[in-house]
Design a protein around this motif. Structure first.
Motif, PDB file in Angstrom:
ATOM      1  N   ARG A 130       0.826  -1.202   0.000  1.00 49.19           N
ATOM      2  CA  ARG A 130       0.000   0.000   0.000  1.00 49.19           C
ATOM      3  C   ARG A 130       0.864   1.257   0.000  1.00 49.19           C
ATOM      4  O   ARG A 130       0.603   2.203  -0.739  1.00 49.19           O
ATOM      5  N   LEU A 131       1.929   1.251   0.812  1.00 53.70           N
ATOM      6  CA  LEU A 131       2.803   2.415   0.883  1.00 53.70           C
ATOM      7  C   LEU A 131       3.539   2.659  -0.426  1.00 53.70           C
ATOM      8  O   LEU A 131       3.752   3.807  -0.821  1.00 53.70           O
ATOM      9  N   LEU A 132       3.933   1.591  -1.087  1.00 54.84           N
ATOM     10  CA  LEU A 132       4.687   1.728  -2.329  1.00 54.84           C
ATOM     11  C   LEU A 132       3.789   1.827  -3.558  1.00 54.84           C
ATOM     12  O   LEU A 132       4.273   2.043  -4.663  1.00 54.84           O
ATOM     13  N   GLY A 133       2.485   1.634  -3.358  1.00 55.34           N
ATOM     14  CA  GLY A 133       1.562   1.728  -4.479  1.00 55.34           C
ATOM     15  C   GLY A 133       1.705   0.596  -5.472  1.00 55.34           C
ATOM     16  O   GLY A 133       1.664   0.815  -6.678  1.00 55.34           O
ATOM     17  N   CYS A 134       1.886  -0.616  -4.948  1.00 53.27           N
ATOM     18  CA  CYS A 134       2.031  -1.770  -5.832  1.00 53.27           C
ATOM     19  C   CYS A 134       1.271  -2.951  -5.237  1.00 53.27           C
ATOM     20  O   CYS A 134       0.647  -2.834  -4.187  1.00 53.27           O
ATOM     21  N   GLU A 135       1.325  -4.064  -5.897  1.00 48.95           N
ATOM     22  CA  GLU A 135       0.655  -5.280  -5.445  1.00 48.95           C
ATOM     23  C   GLU A 135       1.507  -6.021  -4.419  1.00 48.95           C
ATOM     24  O   GLU A 135       2.745  -5.929  -4.461  1.00 48.95           O
ATOM     25  N   PRO A 136       0.880  -6.779  -3.509  1.00 53.52           N
ATOM     26  CA  PRO A 136       1.656  -7.577  -2.550  1.00 53.52           C
ATOM     27  C   PRO A 136       2.628  -8.539  -3.232  1.00 53.52           C
ATOM     28  O   PRO A 136       3.730  -8.758  -2.736  1.00 53.52           O
ATOM     29  N   GLY A 137       2.243  -9.073  -4.367  1.00 53.35           N
ATOM     30  CA  GLY A 137       3.143  -9.961  -5.099  1.00 53.35           C
ATOM     31  C   GLY A 137       4.418  -9.257  -5.537  1.00 53.35           C
ATOM     32  O   GLY A 137       5.499  -9.853  -5.559  1.00 53.35           O
ATOM     33  N   THR A 138       4.299  -7.979  -5.881  1.00 55.03           N
ATOM     34  CA  THR A 138       5.472  -7.191  -6.263  1.00 55.03           C
ATOM     35  C   THR A 138       6.399  -7.015  -5.065  1.00 55.03           C
ATOM     36  O   THR A 138       7.622  -7.121  -5.198  1.00 55.03           O
ATOM     37  N   VAL A 139       5.807  -6.762  -3.898  1.00 58.63           N
ATOM     38  CA  VAL A 139       6.615  -6.626  -2.677  1.00 58.63           C
ATOM     39  C   VAL A 139       7.357  -7.933  -2.413  1.00 58.63           C
ATOM     40  O   VAL A 139       8.557  -7.935  -2.118  1.00 58.63           O
ATOM     41  N   LYS A 140       6.655  -9.048  -2.549  1.00 62.08           N
ATOM     42  CA  LYS A 140       7.281 -10.351  -2.301  1.00 62.08           C
ATOM     43  C   LYS A 140       8.415 -10.612  -3.290  1.00 62.08           C
ATOM     44  O   LYS A 140       9.486 -11.085  -2.906  1.00 62.08           O
TER      45      LYS A 140
END
Length: 162
Positions: free
Chosen positions: A130-140
Motif C-alpha cells: 500500500r505504501l509503495l503503491g504496488c501489489e503484494p506480489g510485487t513486494v514479495k
C-alpha cells in the motif's frame, strides 16, 4: 485550525521514528533530515485530506527518496581521474552491521525501500504494498530479489576475506 494542531502533534510524536526510516533509506543523517523535512512539508499541504497520517507520510518518504535517487543517478558524470584511494584499514575491516548496510546500500532504491519497510520497520507485506503503491506480489518478488542479492554479496565478501 484543529487540523493544524493535529499536524503539530503528529510531527512531535512521530518525527523520531520517521527520521529513522528516512535514515535507513538514505544511510546519511543529513539527507535523512532533509528527506523527512520535505516529506513533512508535502504532508502539511495535504493534511486536511489525509486519513492515515503515518502511512501517508511514510509513502511520501519512500516516493520522495526514490525520486531523489533517480535524479541523483541521472546527474552523475564520469570523472577523468579517480579520487585518491583511502588508507588501508588496519582495524580488520568493517563490522558485520557495516558490511550489511554497505550491501543494502548497493540495492536499487525500490528493493532498498522494501527491505527497510519489511525488516527494519517490521511492516506486513500488505502495508508495504500500500505504501509503495504496488501489489503484494510485487513486494514479495522485490523482497526475494533483494535477499538474493544480499546473499550473493555476502558470499563475495566471504570469498574476499579468505
Amino acid at each position: 485550525m484543529a487540523d493544524r494542531a493535529l499536524y503539530q502533534d503528529f510531527v512531535v510524536t512521530r518525527s523520531d521514528r520517521l527520521l529513522r526510516t528516512a535514515y535507513l533509506l538514505t544511510r546519511d543523517w543529513a539527507l535523512a533530515e532533509d528527506l523527512l523535512q520535505e516529506s513533512l512539508t508535502k504532508a502539511w499541504f495535504a493534511w486536511p485530506r489525509v486519513e492515515e497520517p503515518e502511512s501517508y507520510v511514510r509513502r511520501v518518504l519512500v516516493t520522495t527518496y526514490t525520486s531523489w535517487w533517480r535524479r541523483k543517478w541521472r546527474a552523475e558524470l564520469p570523472a577523468g581521474e579517480l579520487p585518491d584511494t583511502p588508507a588501508h584499514d588496519t582495524t580488520g575491516g568493517p563490522g558485520e552491521r557495516d558490511t550489511l548496510w554497505e550491501a543494502v546500500g548497493r540495492l536499487p532504491a525500490r528493493q532498498r525501500a522494501v527491505v527497510v519497510l519489511r525488516f527494519y520497520e517490521d511492516l506486513p507485506v500488505a502495508e508495504v504494498a500500500r505504501l509503495l503503491g504496488c501489489e503484494p506480489g510485487t513486494v514479495k518478488s522485490q523482497t526475494a530479489k533483494a535477499l538474493a542479492k544480499l546473499r550473493v554479496d555476502d558470499l563475495i565478501v566471504e570469498e574476499l576475506h579468505r
